[in-house]
Design a protein around this motif. Structure first.
Motif, short mmCIF file in Angstrom:
data_model
loop_
_atom_site.label_atom_id
_atom_site.label_comp_id
_atom_site.label_asym_id
_atom_site.label_seq_id
_atom_site.Cartn_x
_atom_site.Cartn_y
_atom_site.Cartn_z
N ALA A 132 -32.49 6.39 5.14
CA ALA A 132 -31.38 7.30 4.83
C ALA A 132 -30.05 6.69 5.26
CB ALA A 132 -31.60 8.63 5.54
N GLY A 133 -28.98 7.18 4.69
CA GLY A 133 -27.64 6.72 5.03
C GLY A 133 -27.32 6.94 6.50
N THR A 134 -27.82 8.03 7.08
CA THR A 134 -27.56 8.28 8.50
C THR A 134 -28.21 7.23 9.39
OG1 THR A 134 -29.45 9.80 8.58
CG2 THR A 134 -27.26 10.77 8.22
N VAL A 135 -29.37 6.74 8.97
CA VAL A 135 -30.06 5.69 9.72
C VAL A 135 -29.26 4.39 9.62
CG1 VAL A 135 -32.17 4.30 9.86
CG2 VAL A 135 -32.31 6.78 9.48
N ARG A 136 -28.79 4.09 8.43
CA ARG A 136 -27.96 2.88 8.24
C ARG A 136 -26.66 2.98 9.06
NH1 ARG A 136 -30.26 -0.20 4.20
NH2 ARG A 136 -31.46 0.95 2.65
N LEU A 137 -26.06 4.15 9.10
CA LEU A 137 -24.85 4.35 9.89
C LEU A 137 -25.14 4.13 11.38
CD1 LEU A 137 -21.88 5.19 10.18
CD2 LEU A 137 -22.68 7.58 10.26
N ALA A 138 -26.23 4.70 11.86
CA ALA A 138 -26.60 4.51 13.27
C ALA A 138 -26.85 3.03 13.57
CB ALA A 138 -27.84 5.34 13.60
N ALA A 139 -27.48 2.31 12.63
CA ALA A 139 -27.73 0.87 12.81
C ALA A 139 -26.42 0.10 12.85
CB ALA A 139 -28.62 0.34 11.69
N GLY A 140 -25.48 0.47 12.01
CA GLY A 140 -24.17 -0.18 12.01
C GLY A 140 -23.42 0.06 13.31
N ILE A 141 -23.45 1.30 13.79
CA ILE A 141 -22.82 1.61 15.08
C ILE A 141 -23.48 0.79 16.18
CG2 ILE A 141 -22.57 3.43 16.82
CD1 ILE A 141 -22.25 5.41 14.41
N SER A 142 -24.79 0.77 16.17
CA SER A 142 -25.54 0.01 17.18
C SER A 142 -25.18 -1.46 17.15
CB SER A 142 -27.05 0.19 16.92
OG SER A 142 -27.81 -0.60 17.77
N LEU A 143 -25.06 -2.00 15.96
CA LEU A 143 -24.75 -3.43 15.80
C LEU A 143 -23.36 -3.77 16.32
CD1 LEU A 143 -26.38 -5.80 14.80
CD2 LEU A 143 -25.49 -5.40 12.52
N LEU A 144 -22.49 -2.81 16.40
CA LEU A 144 -21.17 -3.01 17.00
C LEU A 144 -21.16 -2.74 18.50
CD1 LEU A 144 -18.95 -1.30 14.26
CD2 LEU A 144 -19.21 -3.76 14.69
N VAL A 145 -21.85 -1.68 18.91
CA VAL A 145 -21.78 -1.22 20.29
C VAL A 145 -22.49 -2.14 21.28
CG1 VAL A 145 -22.59 0.63 21.82
CG2 VAL A 145 -21.40 1.19 19.71
N TRP A 146 -23.72 -2.56 20.98
CA TRP A 146 -24.47 -3.36 21.97
C TRP A 146 -23.84 -4.73 22.21
CZ3 TRP A 146 -26.71 -0.36 25.04
CH2 TRP A 146 -27.37 0.79 24.61
N PRO A 147 -23.49 -5.48 21.18
CA PRO A 147 -22.77 -6.73 21.46
C PRO A 147 -21.42 -6.48 22.13
CG PRO A 147 -23.73 -6.82 19.28
CD PRO A 147 -23.88 -5.39 19.77
N GLY A 148 -20.77 -5.36 21.81
CA GLY A 148 -19.52 -5.00 22.48
C GLY A 148 -19.72 -4.78 23.97
N ALA A 149 -20.80 -4.11 24.32
CA ALA A 149 -21.12 -3.90 25.74
C ALA A 149 -21.40 -5.24 26.41
CB ALA A 149 -22.32 -2.96 25.88
N LEU A 150 -22.09 -6.11 25.71
CA LEU A 150 -22.37 -7.45 26.25
C LEU A 150 -21.06 -8.20 26.51
CD1 LEU A 150 -24.41 -9.74 26.89
CD2 LEU A 150 -24.28 -10.34 24.49
N LEU A 151 -20.16 -8.18 25.56
CA LEU A 151 -18.87 -8.85 25.73
C LEU A 151 -18.06 -8.23 26.86
CD1 LEU A 151 -17.85 -9.43 22.02
CD2 LEU A 151 -18.53 -11.17 23.68
N ALA A 152 -18.06 -6.93 26.95
CA ALA A 152 -17.34 -6.26 28.05
C ALA A 152 -17.93 -6.65 29.39
CB ALA A 152 -17.39 -4.74 27.86
N GLY A 153 -19.25 -6.77 29.44
CA GLY A 153 -19.90 -7.18 30.68
C GLY A 153 -19.50 -8.59 31.09
N ARG A 154 -19.39 -9.49 30.15
CA ARG A 154 -18.96 -10.86 30.47
C ARG A 154 -17.50 -10.88 30.85
NH1 ARG A 154 -22.57 -12.22 32.63
NH2 ARG A 154 -23.12 -10.08 32.38
N TRP A 155 -16.72 -9.94 30.33
CA TRP A 155 -15.28 -9.87 30.58
C TRP A 155 -14.99 -9.42 32.02
CZ3 TRP A 155 -11.90 -5.47 28.21
CH2 TRP A 155 -10.55 -5.77 28.35
N ILE A 156 -15.93 -8.71 32.63
CA ILE A 156 -15.72 -8.17 33.98
C ILE A 156 -15.25 -9.22 34.96
CG2 ILE A 156 -16.93 -7.19 35.99
CD1 ILE A 156 -18.69 -5.64 33.94
N GLY A 157 -15.87 -10.39 34.92
CA GLY A 157 -15.53 -11.45 35.86
C GLY A 157 -14.16 -12.06 35.65
N PHE A 158 -13.52 -11.78 34.54
CA PHE A 158 -12.22 -12.37 34.23
C PHE A 158 -11.05 -11.45 34.57
CE2 PHE A 158 -15.30 -14.54 31.60
CZ PHE A 158 -15.00 -15.87 31.88
N LEU A 159 -11.36 -10.22 35.00
CA LEU A 159 -10.29 -9.27 35.35
C LEU A 159 -10.23 -9.02 36.84
CD1 LEU A 159 -10.63 -6.62 32.52
CD2 LEU A 159 -9.09 -8.56 32.64
#
Length: 159
Positions: A132-159
């Motif tokens: 369903a479209g809602t599943v695809r939307l959730a997958a798209g959100i997930s595909l943005l959020v988890w790598p974003g969290a990973l990048l934010a975690g790596r960013w911690i040491g630089f601030l």
């Protein structure tokens, strides 16, 4: 209890004290955190891509439940090991903008996953039905959020 008192209590936790005294213990917990991130992201990215239409020859009936469980285990380990790392310097982390962004992204990702997993649309996909479209939307959100969290975690040491 005030926020400052809570942070002091976390810093006084016996494991936090042990990690501050032992470079080896800190190293092991940090490595476990990285492995947990790898499990989470390594499971969720292929699942999200499949839900978005890539790798169409793989069965979501088999792949979906397995990868979502693997990601859930990864997330649980990320939270536990992340809390242990946080406890070493909680006041410093609590004031770090990258850390706060990471927490927000982790919360968004977890809520997104919980909502998806509890939906009829996910149960349909897991049973081999259409995506369903809602599943695809959730997958798209997930595909943005988890790598974003990973990048934010790596960013911690630089601030």
């Amino acid at each position: 209890m005030s926020a400052a008192e809570l942070l002091e209590a976390i810093a006084a936790w016996p494991l936090a004290s042990a990690m501050r005294r032992s470079a080896i213990l800190y190293l092991v917990v940090n490595a476990a955190h990285i492995l947990a991130i790898a499990l989470l992201v390594g499971a969720i990215v292929p699942l999200d891509l499949r839900l978005l239409g890539f790798f169409g020859n793989t069965s979501l009936e088999v792949l979906g439940p397995f990868l979502s469980r693997a990601a859930a285990v990864g997330l649980a380990l990320v939270v536990v090991t992340g809390f242990c790392l946080f406890s070493v310097r909680p006041a410093a982390y609590a004031g770090n903008p990258a850390f706060l962004i990471k927490l927000v992204l982790l919360a968004v990702g977890a809520v997104n996953a919980i909502l998806l997993q509890s939906s009829d649309a996910w149960r349909t996909v897991a049973a081999g039905g259409p995506i369903a479209g809602t599943v695809r939307l959730a997958a798209g959100i997930s595909l943005l959020v988890w790598p974003g969290a990973l990048l934010a975690g790596r960013w911690i040491g630089f601030l």
